[in-house]
Design a protein around this motif. Structure first.
Motif, PDB file in Angstrom:
ATOM      1  N   MET A   1       0.831  -1.200   0.000  1.00 16.25           N
ATOM      2  CA  MET A   1       0.000   0.000   0.000  1.00 16.25           C
ATOM      3  C   MET A   1       0.868   1.254   0.000  1.00 16.25           C
ATOM      4  SD  MET A   1      -2.841   1.317   2.734  1.00 16.25           S
ATOM      5  CE  MET A   1      -1.624   2.160   3.727  1.00 16.25           C
ATOM      6  N   ILE A   2       1.958   1.236   0.765  1.00 20.73           N
ATOM      7  CA  ILE A   2       2.847   2.375   0.842  1.00 20.73           C
ATOM      8  C   ILE A   2       3.968   2.179  -0.172  1.00 20.73           C
ATOM      9  CG2 ILE A   2       4.319   3.736   2.358  1.00 20.73           C
ATOM     10  CD1 ILE A   2       2.787   2.599   4.719  1.00 20.73           C
ATOM     11  N   GLU A   3       4.049   3.024  -1.188  1.00 17.61           N
ATOM     12  CA  GLU A   3       5.012   2.868  -2.261  1.00 17.61           C
ATOM     13  C   GLU A   3       6.338   3.502  -1.861  1.00 17.61           C
ATOM     14  OE1 GLU A   3       3.111   4.532  -5.637  1.00 17.61           O
ATOM     15  OE2 GLU A   3       1.558   3.003  -5.720  1.00 17.61           O
ATOM     16  N   LYS A   4       7.051   2.825  -1.023  1.00 17.13           N
ATOM     17  CA  LYS A   4       8.313   3.348  -0.490  1.00 17.13           C
ATOM     18  C   LYS A   4       9.338   3.567  -1.590  1.00 17.13           C
ATOM     19  CE  LYS A   4      11.976   2.266   2.837  1.00 17.13           C
ATOM     20  NZ  LYS A   4      12.443   1.320   3.892  1.00 17.13           N
ATOM     21  N   ASP A   5       9.355   2.676  -2.585  1.00 17.04           N
ATOM     22  CA  ASP A   5      10.371   2.757  -3.636  1.00 17.04           C
ATOM     23  C   ASP A   5      10.237   4.013  -4.483  1.00 17.04           C
ATOM     24  OD1 ASP A   5      11.342   0.366  -2.746  1.00 17.04           O
ATOM     25  OD2 ASP A   5      10.295  -0.850  -4.251  1.00 17.04           O
ATOM     26  N   THR A   6       9.057   4.600  -4.507  1.00 16.80           N
ATOM     27  CA  THR A   6       8.853   5.798  -5.324  1.00 16.80           C
ATOM     28  C   THR A   6       9.195   7.074  -4.572  1.00 16.80           C
ATOM     29  OG1 THR A   6       6.529   6.050  -4.646  1.00 16.80           O
ATOM     30  CG2 THR A   6       6.982   4.612  -6.535  1.00 16.80           C
ATOM     31  N   MET A   7       9.544   6.957  -3.307  1.00 13.78           N
ATOM     32  CA  MET A   7       9.824   8.140  -2.496  1.00 13.78           C
ATOM     33  C   MET A   7      11.323   8.300  -2.291  1.00 13.78           C
ATOM     34  SD  MET A   7       6.775   7.838   0.327  1.00 13.78           S
ATOM     35  CE  MET A   7       5.166   7.223  -0.175  1.00 13.78           C
ATOM     36  N   ARG A  58       1.910  16.839   0.450  1.00 13.10           N
ATOM     37  CA  ARG A  58       1.955  15.982  -0.739  1.00 13.10           C
ATOM     38  C   ARG A  58       1.772  16.797  -2.013  1.00 13.10           C
ATOM     39  NH1 ARG A  58      -2.687  11.659  -1.003  1.00 13.10           N
ATOM     40  NH2 ARG A  58      -3.845  13.610  -1.193  1.00 13.10           N
ATOM     41  N   GLN A  62       4.996  16.722  -4.568  1.00 13.69           N
ATOM     42  CA  GLN A  62       4.893  15.903  -5.764  1.00 13.69           C
ATOM     43  C   GLN A  62       5.346  16.624  -7.028  1.00 13.69           C
ATOM     44  OE1 GLN A  62       0.821  14.437  -5.606  1.00 13.69           O
ATOM     45  NE2 GLN A  62       1.500  12.448  -4.861  1.00 13.69           N
ATOM     46  N   TRP A  69      10.307   9.595   2.305  1.00 13.05           N
ATOM     47  CA  TRP A  69       9.766   8.402   2.954  1.00 13.05           C
ATOM     48  C   TRP A  69       9.720   8.539   4.472  1.00 13.05           C
ATOM     49  CZ3 TRP A  69       6.835   4.476   3.386  1.00 13.05           C
ATOM     50  CH2 TRP A  69       7.062   3.527   4.368  1.00 13.05           C
ATOM     51  N   HIS A  73       6.268   8.051   6.614  1.00  8.65           N
ATOM     52  CA  HIS A  73       6.152   7.012   7.646  1.00  8.65           C
ATOM     53  C   HIS A  73       5.883   7.634   9.013  1.00  8.65           C
ATOM     54  CE1 HIS A  73       7.604   3.919  10.519  1.00  8.65           C
ATOM     55  NE2 HIS A  73       6.986   3.110   9.670  1.00  8.65           N
TER      56      HIS A  73
END
Length: 331
Positions: A1-7, A58, A62, A69, A73
């Motif tokens: 659910m949390i797209e860590k890789d995109t942050m 956000r 963006q 991240w 979190h």
């Protein structure tokens, strides 16, 4: 659910620091409300206002360097903790099953905070207010004027660029009024009525040519005090507003759908009204259409969905800028 890789990770930007200061302030406010059993106020500061801060962060991040991240979190974790006293079952489910904590939220501690940097919270409020005023200014700019009788007024062409005017200081006559009001406020712990203020300001020789403007300005300062307190009486602000605007230029250009915004000091402006009315903390935006090269793009491929688009290319545009800014025009 949390797209860590995109942050992203690493050092915090000014936008990150403003968000950190704001959530610290809301955590402390919510804690005080819980201590006094003001649960409705706890929900206001600990959920509604808290989530609004994240949506604001956000939106800004963006279109700039992206979400951090660690901050995302931290927001998710503290949001669940703030709600746990009044929504214990839902909070415990999110805590264990979504945030992947092994133990129940009942074993978690209340979020620890440092002293919030109030200059950063004020800077964030300034950016939110400035962008709101810029949008209203753009809407006014795009409103059709009254056409001649019997003719339909034509809508103005959307502007391509803007100039943001920022004031270093208040005009001298306004600084005198602010100083006088501040001195009287500190002496009496409150502002006297307008009659007494008018008497005090009327005796100042340097204000005589501005007397018609004095009391309207006094009333405007009173209204600002309702929102900002004693700081509305200061003739300076607690942060570098030009730096805040420059750091968030991508966000401002995106929210206004402009190709570029140039920041200038009001002392560079030839318009006397702009020099007089723009004050610290209240920037002003003017719009114009810059000269550009119009590229007409036509798809000649047979048996495909044909399209035709006009792609404006401005001075100093590079390939990346053209692809990023104009991708919607050619999709």
């Amino acid at each position: 659910m949390i797209e860590k890789d995109t942050m992203r990770s690493g050092p915090n930007t000014v936008n990150d620091k403003m968000f950190i200061a704001e959530i610290i302030l809301k955590i402390r406010e919510t804690e005080e409300h819980y201590k006094t059993l003001m649960f409705k106020e706890s929900l206001r500061t600990g959920f509604f206002e808290y989530s609004n801060l994240f949506h604001q962060y956000r939106e800004r991040a963006q279109v700039q360097s992206g979400l951090h991240w660690d901050l995302v979190h931290r927001y998710l974790t503290t949001q669940v903790l703030l709600l746990s006293p009044i929504c214990p079952h839902i909070s415990d489910y999110v805590w264990q099953n979504i945030l992947n904590n092994e133990r129940s939220i009942l074993h978690a501690s209340w979020p620890s905070t440092d002293e919030p940097d109030l200059s950063l919270t004020k800077a964030s409020e300034y950016l939110a207010e400035a962008s709101h005023c810029f949008r209203l200014r753009l809407k006014s700019h795009m409103t059709s004027g009254k056409g001649k009788k019997g003719e339909t007024p034509t809508a103005p062409q959307p502007p391509s660029h803007g100039i943001g005017w920022v004031a270093k200081t208040f005009p001298k006559w306004q600084s005198i009024i602010l100083t006088t009001m501040h001195d009287m406020y500190k002496k009496n712990k409150s502002l006297p009525d307008n009659k007494e203020l008018s008497k005090a300001l009327g005796s100042a020789p340097s204000l005589k040519k501005y007397m018609k403007k004095v009391m309207p300005f006094v009333q405007a300062v009173r209204e600002r005090m309702d929102k900002f307190g004693e700081s509305a009486l200061k003739d300076t602000i607690e942060f570098d507003e030009r730096s805040i605007l420059e750091e968030n230029m991508d966000y401002l250009q995106a929210t206004l759908d402009l190709e570029g915004i140039e920041l200038k000091w009001t002392e560079e402006c030839e318009n006397e009204r702009t020099q007089e009315e723009v004050v610290p903390g209240e920037p002003y935006l003017t719009f114009f259409n810059a000269t550009c090269l119009q590229l007409e793009l036509i798809n000649p491929q047979p048996h495909t969905g044909l399209f035709q688009a006009i792609l404006p290319v401005y001075e100093n545009d590079n390939l990346a800028a053209i692809l990023n800014i104009h991708e919607d025009n050619i999709s």
